[in-house]
Design a protein around this motif. Sequence first.
Motif, PDB file in Angstrom:
ATOM      1  N   TRP A  79      -3.382   4.938   6.858  1.00 40.97           N
ATOM      2  CA  TRP A  79      -3.211   6.181   6.108  1.00 40.97           C
ATOM      3  C   TRP A  79      -1.859   6.157   5.422  1.00 40.97           C
ATOM      4  O   TRP A  79      -1.172   5.136   5.410  1.00 40.97           O
ATOM      5  CB  TRP A  79      -3.367   7.388   7.031  1.00 40.97           C
ATOM      6  N   TRP A 127      -6.554  16.024   4.944  1.00 41.06           N
ATOM      7  CA  TRP A 127      -5.297  15.317   5.200  1.00 41.06           C
ATOM      8  C   TRP A 127      -4.618  15.834   6.461  1.00 41.06           C
ATOM      9  O   TRP A 127      -4.083  15.059   7.248  1.00 41.06           O
ATOM     10  CB  TRP A 127      -4.368  15.440   3.988  1.00 41.06           C
ATOM     11  N   SER A 144       2.703  10.292   8.443  1.00 41.64           N
ATOM     12  CA  SER A 144       1.678   9.427   7.852  1.00 41.64           C
ATOM     13  C   SER A 144       2.234   8.178   7.198  1.00 41.64           C
ATOM     14  O   SER A 144       1.456   7.290   6.822  1.00 41.64           O
ATOM     15  CB  SER A 144       0.855  10.221   6.830  1.00 41.64           C
ATOM     16  N   LEU A 204     -11.799   6.308   4.425  1.00 42.54           N
ATOM     17  CA  LEU A 204     -10.820   5.244   4.677  1.00 42.54           C
ATOM     18  C   LEU A 204     -11.062   3.997   3.824  1.00 42.54           C
ATOM     19  O   LEU A 204     -10.255   3.061   3.877  1.00 42.54           O
ATOM     20  CB  LEU A 204     -10.828   4.861   6.163  1.00 42.54           C
ATOM     21  N   ARG A 214      -8.224   2.646   1.586  1.00 42.72           N
ATOM     22  CA  ARG A 214      -7.130   1.921   2.250  1.00 42.72           C
ATOM     23  C   ARG A 214      -7.513   0.455   2.464  1.00 42.72           C
ATOM     24  O   ARG A 214      -6.649  -0.422   2.428  1.00 42.72           O
ATOM     25  CB  ARG A 214      -6.801   2.581   3.594  1.00 42.72           C
TER      26      ARG A 214
END
Length: 320
Positions: free
Chosen positions: A198, A213, A230, A262, A265
Amino acid sequence: MEPTASEIRIDFAPMLRVYQDGRIERLLGTQTVPPGLDPKTNVESKDVVYSQETAQCVRIYVPGTVFTSAQKLPLLVYFHGGRFCIETAFSPTYRNYLNALVSEAKIVAVSVDYRRAPEHPIPAAYDDSWTALKWVASHYDGNGPEQWLNRYADFENVYLSGDSAGANIAHHIAIKTSKEKLDGMNLVGMILSHPYFWGKEPVGDEDKNPAVWAEIEGIWRLASPTTSGSDDPLINPIDDQSFGRFLGCKRVLICVAENDILKYRGWYYCEKLKNSGWDGEVEVVEAEGEDHVFHLSKPCCSNAVAKLKKVAEFMNQDKA
């Protein structure tokens, strides 16, 4: 009015709840199953203690054919997911997945159980995972305490893998192997499934809903109360200036799912790794129409079967 012990202090349903008296109620990943022979895949498994200090175990898997073969097999060290807070290496979810993978890939797998947050906050999961890898590596010369590893594992052909938080752990353990060499263990590659990374700033087309978030950061802070947030390098290693420089392997496979928040990422990890000066090969495979860790919840669907075969092929690419 003073809160009562039965009142919920932190509610992360459907994952877990924390009560005012400190009690932890896990709502997922609580079931466990014993090791043994799986008749469907002909894979054998056993549990072995890797740390007398913490009484943590690994579950070791071998294909039934290994007992009649002189050939050593690639070794996979696997870290389970669950946001560092739920699941274990002994759940039916991971038993089923690793039985299928070991059967398909013809490998030896070591599934690591680690202490979970919030009872054991970060860095306990990383510390336990490194202790487990060192224990595994102690078998490289055939003189370790566990005969399955002595006899059947090829320590020149080692892979790390994990899903979600386990993929996060696999990354950090791969970095550590380049800084603290383990005698006799050659880390060839890494498979990151739906990695749990993250950051403070969105990447790609990540959902910018503040509630989403706040929840993701809240779960991370539950697991790591002393975190800086984060952008802590443990949850956001990708933006670290040294990212990729110390990655202890030359091949990386990243698996993402189209409907998983996700996934961006995972793609970002690939992009940054390619541009980091790292001298290796990285590939991303995206499953269309699927959610986070779909391959564990729907192991028989076509995308899960395809993912399993892709991971097996990745580990057998360098097999002699």
